[in-house]
Design an enzyme around this catalytic site. Structure first.
Site, PDB file in Angstrom:
ATOM      1  NE  ARG A 165      42.623  28.117 116.623  1.00  0.00           N
ATOM      2  CZ  ARG A 165      41.653  28.676 117.286  1.00  0.00           C
ATOM      3  NH1 ARG A 165      40.681  28.782 116.494  1.00  0.00           N
ATOM      4  NH2 ARG A 165      41.837  29.128 118.328  1.00  0.00           N
ATOM      5  CB  SER A 237      46.368  26.752 121.283  1.00  0.00           C
ATOM      6  OG  SER A 237      45.378  27.418 122.024  1.00  0.00           O
ATOM      7  CD  GLU A 333      46.145  26.784 117.043  1.00  0.00           C
ATOM      8  OE1 GLU A 333      45.324  26.510 117.958  1.00  0.00           O
ATOM      9  OE2 GLU A 333      46.926  27.661 116.940  1.00  0.00           O
TER      10      GLU A 333
HETATM   11  P1  FAD Z   1      53.155  32.407 110.598  1.00  0.00           P
HETATM   12  O1  FAD Z   1      53.745  31.841 111.736  1.00  0.00           O
HETATM   13  O2  FAD Z   1      54.156  33.314 109.961  1.00  0.00           O
HETATM   14  O3  FAD Z   1      52.914  31.455 109.494  1.00  0.00           O
HETATM   15  C1  FAD Z   1      51.787  30.277 109.698  1.00  0.00           C
HETATM   16  C2  FAD Z   1      51.829  29.378 108.631  1.00  0.00           C
HETATM   17  O4  FAD Z   1      51.121  30.165 107.473  1.00  0.00           O
HETATM   18  C3  FAD Z   1      53.144  28.829 108.028  1.00  0.00           C
HETATM   19  O5  FAD Z   1      52.784  27.452 107.601  1.00  0.00           O
HETATM   20  C4  FAD Z   1      53.281  29.837 106.933  1.00  0.00           C
HETATM   21  O6  FAD Z   1      54.293  29.294 105.849  1.00  0.00           O
HETATM   22  C5  FAD Z   1      52.183  30.067 106.406  1.00  0.00           C
HETATM   23  N1  FAD Z   1      51.870  31.417 105.811  1.00  0.00           N
HETATM   24  C6  FAD Z   1      52.004  32.656 106.486  1.00  0.00           C
HETATM   25  N2  FAD Z   1      51.933  33.722 105.551  1.00  0.00           N
HETATM   26  C7  FAD Z   1      51.460  33.049 104.373  1.00  0.00           C
HETATM   27  C8  FAD Z   1      50.973  33.596 103.277  1.00  0.00           C
HETATM   28  N3  FAD Z   1      50.848  35.052 103.033  1.00  0.00           N
HETATM   29  N4  FAD Z   1      50.535  32.820 102.325  1.00  0.00           N
HETATM   30  C9  FAD Z   1      50.727  31.391 102.443  1.00  0.00           C
HETATM   31  N5  FAD Z   1      51.254  30.999 103.780  1.00  0.00           N
HETATM   32  C10 FAD Z   1      51.419  31.763 104.332  1.00  0.00           C
HETATM   33  N6  FAD Z   1      45.683  31.634 116.642  1.00  0.00           N
HETATM   34  C11 FAD Z   1      44.177  31.641 116.965  1.00  0.00           C
HETATM   35  O7  FAD Z   1      43.579  31.199 115.878  1.00  0.00           O
HETATM   36  N7  FAD Z   1      43.624  32.257 118.004  1.00  0.00           N
HETATM   37  C12 FAD Z   1      44.213  32.524 119.043  1.00  0.00           C
HETATM   38  O8  FAD Z   1      43.641  33.034 120.185  1.00  0.00           O
HETATM   39  C13 FAD Z   1      45.861  32.651 118.868  1.00  0.00           C
HETATM   40  N8  FAD Z   1      46.540  33.114 120.004  1.00  0.00           N
HETATM   41  C14 FAD Z   1      47.636  33.172 120.017  1.00  0.00           C
HETATM   42  C15 FAD Z   1      48.450  33.812 121.022  1.00  0.00           C
HETATM   43  C16 FAD Z   1      49.827  33.921 121.115  1.00  0.00           C
HETATM   44  C17 FAD Z   1      50.584  34.193 122.501  1.00  0.00           C
HETATM   45  C18 FAD Z   1      50.551  33.400 120.029  1.00  0.00           C
HETATM   46  C19 FAD Z   1      52.025  33.541 119.882  1.00  0.00           C
HETATM   47  C20 FAD Z   1      49.830  32.943 118.767  1.00  0.00           C
HETATM   48  C21 FAD Z   1      48.353  32.896 118.845  1.00  0.00           C
HETATM   49  N9  FAD Z   1      47.852  32.253 117.761  1.00  0.00           N
HETATM   50  C22 FAD Z   1      46.432  32.226 117.917  1.00  0.00           C
HETATM   51  C23 FAD Z   1      48.195  31.763 116.767  1.00  0.00           C
HETATM   52  C24 FAD Z   1      48.790  32.600 115.646  1.00  0.00           C
HETATM   53  O9  FAD Z   1      48.989  34.068 116.126  1.00  0.00           O
HETATM   54  C25 FAD Z   1      47.849  32.650 114.427  1.00  0.00           C
HETATM   55  O10 FAD Z   1      47.941  31.548 113.764  1.00  0.00           O
HETATM   56  C26 FAD Z   1      48.442  33.654 113.292  1.00  0.00           C
HETATM   57  O11 FAD Z   1      47.450  33.652 112.269  1.00  0.00           O
HETATM   58  C27 FAD Z   1      49.590  33.297 112.668  1.00  0.00           C
HETATM   59  O12 FAD Z   1      49.967  34.487 111.832  1.00  0.00           O
HETATM   60  P2  FAD Z   1      51.515  34.375 111.351  1.00  0.00           P
HETATM   61  O13 FAD Z   1      51.521  35.777 110.551  1.00  0.00           O
HETATM   62  O14 FAD Z   1      52.336  34.619 112.605  1.00  0.00           O
HETATM   63  O15 FAD Z   1      51.888  33.114 110.503  1.00  0.00           O
HETATM   64  N1  EPU Z   2      41.464  24.619 131.060  1.00  0.00           N
HETATM   65  C1  EPU Z   2      41.959  24.183 132.119  1.00  0.00           C
HETATM   66  N2  EPU Z   2      43.327  24.369 132.281  1.00  0.00           N
HETATM   67  C2  EPU Z   2      44.259  25.055 131.515  1.00  0.00           C
HETATM   68  C3  EPU Z   2      43.541  25.606 130.185  1.00  0.00           C
HETATM   69  C4  EPU Z   2      42.102  25.537 130.234  1.00  0.00           C
HETATM   70  O1  EPU Z   2      41.300  23.401 132.813  1.00  0.00           O
HETATM   71  O2  EPU Z   2      45.346  25.026 131.748  1.00  0.00           O
HETATM   72  C5  EPU Z   2      40.192  24.478 130.729  1.00  0.00           C
HETATM   73  C6  EPU Z   2      39.202  25.399 131.627  1.00  0.00           C
HETATM   74  O3  EPU Z   2      38.035  24.601 131.749  1.00  0.00           O
HETATM   75  C7  EPU Z   2      38.740  26.353 130.211  1.00  0.00           C
HETATM   76  C8  EPU Z   2      38.742  25.635 129.166  1.00  0.00           C
HETATM   77  O4  EPU Z   2      39.508  24.697 129.254  1.00  0.00           O
HETATM   78  O5  EPU Z   2      37.445  26.898 130.604  1.00  0.00           O
HETATM   79  C9  EPU Z   2      38.843  26.763 127.873  1.00  0.00           C
HETATM   80  O6  EPU Z   2      40.073  27.575 128.225  1.00  0.00           O
HETATM   81  P1  EPU Z   2      40.244  28.823 127.244  1.00  0.00           P
HETATM   82  O7  EPU Z   2      39.142  29.552 127.527  1.00  0.00           O
HETATM   83  O8  EPU Z   2      41.628  29.091 127.820  1.00  0.00           O
HETATM   84  O9  EPU Z   2      40.444  28.319 125.849  1.00  0.00           O
HETATM   85  P2  EPU Z   2      41.065  27.023 125.186  1.00  0.00           P
HETATM   86  O10 EPU Z   2      40.104  25.965 124.622  1.00  0.00           O
HETATM   87  O11 EPU Z   2      42.233  26.498 125.975  1.00  0.00           O
HETATM   88  C10 EPU Z   2      40.991  28.330 122.610  1.00  0.00           C
HETATM   89  C11 EPU Z   2      41.722  28.441 121.437  1.00  0.00           C
HETATM   90  C12 EPU Z   2      42.434  29.896 121.911  1.00  0.00           C
HETATM   91  C13 EPU Z   2      41.459  31.007 122.125  1.00  0.00           C
HETATM   92  C14 EPU Z   2      40.715  30.464 123.291  1.00  0.00           C
HETATM   93  C15 EPU Z   2      39.592  31.698 123.615  1.00  0.00           C
HETATM   94  C16 EPU Z   2      42.105  26.445 120.306  1.00  0.00           C
HETATM   95  C17 EPU Z   2      43.118  25.150 120.379  1.00  0.00           C
HETATM   96  N3  EPU Z   2      42.676  27.411 121.228  1.00  0.00           N
HETATM   97  O12 EPU Z   2      41.614  27.868 123.829  1.00  0.00           O
HETATM   98  O13 EPU Z   2      43.270  30.076 120.676  1.00  0.00           O
HETATM   99  O14 EPU Z   2      42.508  32.149 122.227  1.00  0.00           O
HETATM  100  O15 EPU Z   2      40.007  29.208 123.052  1.00  0.00           O
HETATM  101  O16 EPU Z   2      38.604  31.539 122.633  1.00  0.00           O
HETATM  102  O17 EPU Z   2      41.033  26.341 120.064  1.00  0.00           O
HETATM  103  C18 EPU Z   2      45.358  29.427 119.556  1.00  0.00           C
HETATM  104  O18 EPU Z   2      44.677  28.974 118.654  1.00  0.00           O
HETATM  105  O19 EPU Z   2      46.540  29.495 119.443  1.00  0.00           O
HETATM  106  C19 EPU Z   2      44.757  29.928 120.933  1.00  0.00           C
HETATM  107  C20 EPU Z   2      45.318  30.656 121.631  1.00  0.00           C
END
Ligand code: FAD
Ligand code: EPU
Length: 337
Positions: A165, A237, A333
């Site tokens: 991240r 997250s 994050e």
């Molecule tokens: P924005 O929110 O628009 O921007 C994020 C940051 O980047 C800001 O600081 C912005 O100023 C900067 N920025 C954006 N675009 C540019 C650019 N072109 N040049 C320079 N700076 C820029 N993330 C994960 O890693 N794994 C996940 O599984 C995951 N699951 C998600 C689930 C949900 C339901 C949601 C809502 C979010 C999740 N995220 C996850 C977080 C998010 O989707 C990612 O971080 C994504 O890459 C953000 O993209 P964005 O275009 O919306 O960025």
């Molecule tokens: N868990 C709990 N309770 C909860 C949530 C999680 O006990 O409410 C425990 C469980 O043991 C589970 C473990 O946490 O097995 C891991 O949970 P999960 O697989 O949902 O993944 P996470 O570590 O909570 C990370 C990323 C997610 C990504 C998932 C799947 C980060 C900060 N988050 O979540 O990314 O989608 O793994 O790979 O690393 C994001 O970055 O926005 C994001 C959603």
């Protein structure tokens, strides 16, 4: 010159759905439009905020400057043979549409990252990751503009300093570069990676292991745990999973024998922050319209009218409770503004 909006609500521009105003806002769909906007004297020395899909940001106040929404599109094939292809993608393309396009073409590498909201341009910033894959594994080049000089600067994979991240763009170069394009190297003979959590079982239930069944399975698992951005505001997250050393981990394990963890290189351990938060009883907690998701304690949500500050204050209380119970300082994050 793109249209410039004044005193505009940012609510439709962030997936938390919180209210905040931007003094000015404009979208750009090419590098020249971006240069024109940044050179425009009416914005003077005002702060500038880049936005993609607004899915990793929490506004806690109005933005007294210029918000620039990246809409640079296009997917260009740069190189291709029977093993690999290299594509250059506009930073304003929607991330999940790109994943779908690659899966449909039989190009492997992005399928585990299905259904992550946001833009292609933001994907390298925090090195998006899910289900055992990180985007760094496929990125070849990140193309940027230097925000001060407006000169183009490209970074190869090594120069991006990718980490969990994290990257140079979230760190040393935060707010100093504008990502315009990202180049990905994808495989035509993909190695499937289905070892994370319940992914293997979900894929196997579909009969065949291929890019499409992996994508479908990832989407199915994500839908069962994470809020849909169209229905419930969130930024995924809120905190990163903390990484601790061997000594600290042993102490935690002695006090909490059921603590889950993943072992990393150098005897370091990544602990799911969701488990720590869940253990302290926060899951499903709600105060007004700010809350902790009922199925994933790591995700803070806006049930409708919560303000960014309310969500931020809730996050601070969660952080403090984790610190006092486990001695672990959670890192954000989400980008808090
Ligand atoms: P924005 O929110 O628009 O921007 C994020 C940051 O980047 C800001 O600081 C912005 O100023 C900067 N920025 C954006 N675009 C540019 C650019 N072109 N040049 C320079 N700076 C820029 N993330 C994960 O890693 N794994 C996940 O599984 C995951 N699951 C998600 C689930 C949900 C339901 C949601 C809502 C979010 C999740 N995220 C996850 C977080 C998010 O989707 C990612 O971080 C994504 O890459 C953000 O993209 P964005 O275009 O919306 O960025
Ligand atoms: N868990 C709990 N309770 C909860 C949530 C999680 O006990 O409410 C425990 C469980 O043991 C589970 C473990 O946490 O097995 C891991 O949970 P999960 O697989 O949902 O993944 P996470 O570590 O909570 C990370 C990323 C997610 C990504 C998932 C799947 C980060 C900060 N988050 O979540 O990314 O989608 O793994 O790979 O690393 C994001 O970055 O926005 C994001 C959603």
């Amino acid at each position: 010159m793109p249209r410039i909006y004044q005193d505009i609500s940012l609510k439709p521009y962030n997936t938390f759905g919180v209210e905040a105003k931007a003094r000015y806002l404009a979208s750009f769909s090419g590098e020249q439009e971006l240069r024109d906007l940044l050179n425009d004297s009416q914005f003077g020395e005002m702060p500038v905020l880049l936005l993609g899909g607004g899915s990793n940001i929490l506004f806690t106040r109005d933005f007294e400057g210029l918000v620039l929404v990246n809409r640079i599109g296009g997917i260009e094939m740069l190189e291709e043979d029977d093993q690999y292809c290299v594509i250059k993608v506009g930073a304003g393309e929607n991330w999940d549409e790109l994943v779908d396009y690659c899966v449909n073409n039989g190009w492997g590498g992005l399928e585990n990252l299905s259904y992550i909201p946001g833009s292609v341009g933001a994907s390298p910033i925090q090195n998006i990751g899910a289900y055992g894959t990180e985007v760094k594994d496929t990125i070849q080049m990140v193309h940027t503009l230097n925000r001060d000089s407006l000169f183009p600067v490209a970074y190869n994979n090594h120069d991006c300093r990718f980490d969990y991240r994290n990257s140079i763009f979230k760190n040393r170069l935060k707010d100093k570069r504008i990502i315009t394009h990202v180049t990905f190297k994808l495989s035509k003979k993909p190695q499937y990676n289905i070892h994370y959590g319940s992914l293997k079982e979900t894929v196997q239930e579909k009969g065949e292991i291929n890019l499409q069944t992996i994508r479908d399975s990832v989407i199915e698992i994500r839908r069962s745990k994470l809020p849909e951005p169209e229905e419930t505001g969130s930024a995924g997250s809120f905190f990163k999973n903390p990484v601790v050393g061997q000594k600290e981990f042993k102490k935690l394990q002695a006090a909490h024998p059921d603590i889950p963890s993943y072992t990393l290189a150098g005897k370091r351990h990544k602990i799911p922050a969701g488990w720590l938060i869940d253990r302290l009883g926060w899951k499903g907690y709600r105060e007004g319209d700010a809350g902790v998701h009922t199925r994933q304690a790591l995700v803070l949500v806006n049930y409708g009218q919560a303000g960014g500050r309310e969500i931020y204050q809730l996050s601070q209380r969660i952080g403090e409770s984790v610190k006092s119970a486990f001695g672990i300082e959670l890192e954000y994050e989400v980008n808090v503004l």
